[in-house]
Write an enzyme that holds these catalytic residues in place. Structure first.
Site, short mmCIF file in Angstrom:
data_model
loop_
_atom_site.label_atom_id
_atom_site.label_comp_id
_atom_site.label_asym_id
_atom_site.label_seq_id
_atom_site.Cartn_x
_atom_site.Cartn_y
_atom_site.Cartn_z
N MET A 1 53.58 49.95 11.17
CA MET A 1 52.98 48.67 10.90
C MET A 1 52.21 48.24 12.15
O MET A 1 52.75 47.60 13.04
CB MET A 1 54.08 47.68 10.54
CG MET A 1 53.65 46.27 10.62
SD MET A 1 54.85 45.01 10.13
CE MET A 1 56.39 45.79 9.97
N PRO A 2 50.94 48.61 12.26
CA PRO A 2 50.16 48.22 13.43
C PRO A 2 49.80 46.74 13.41
O PRO A 2 49.61 46.14 12.36
CB PRO A 2 48.91 49.09 13.35
CG PRO A 2 48.84 49.60 11.97
CD PRO A 2 50.21 49.51 11.38
N SER A 3 49.71 46.21 14.61
CA SER A 3 49.29 44.83 14.80
C SER A 3 48.24 44.82 15.90
O SER A 3 48.47 45.37 16.98
CB SER A 3 50.49 43.98 15.20
OG SER A 3 50.07 42.68 15.54
#
Length: 70
Positions: A1-3
């Site tokens: 889950m990249p941010s």
């Protein structure tokens, strides 16, 4: 889950420009890292010019000096 957090100066970026940034970053992460766009988060922070510095100067002064050199 990249941010991903993008910081820009508060100078009137339009909703369309921000949407293009969000889509571009999401697409890049999908292409390069095979990340799922549905779990990719992009936040855009707008920073007042007086709170942004570059080269040891407030950004407005930096720009003035750069224009004077041109």
């Amino acid at each position: 889950m990249p941010s991903v957090n993008i910081k820009i100066t508060r100078e009137g970026a339009t909703a369309e420009q921000k949407a293009a940034l969000i889509k571009g970053v999401t697409d890049l992460l999908a292409t390069v890292l095979d990340k799922d766009p549905a779990s990719t988060f992009v936040v855009i922070d707008e920073v007042a010019l007086e709170d942004w510095g570059v080269g040891g100067l407030p950004v407005e002064e930096y720009r003035r000096q750069a224009r004077a050199k041109s």
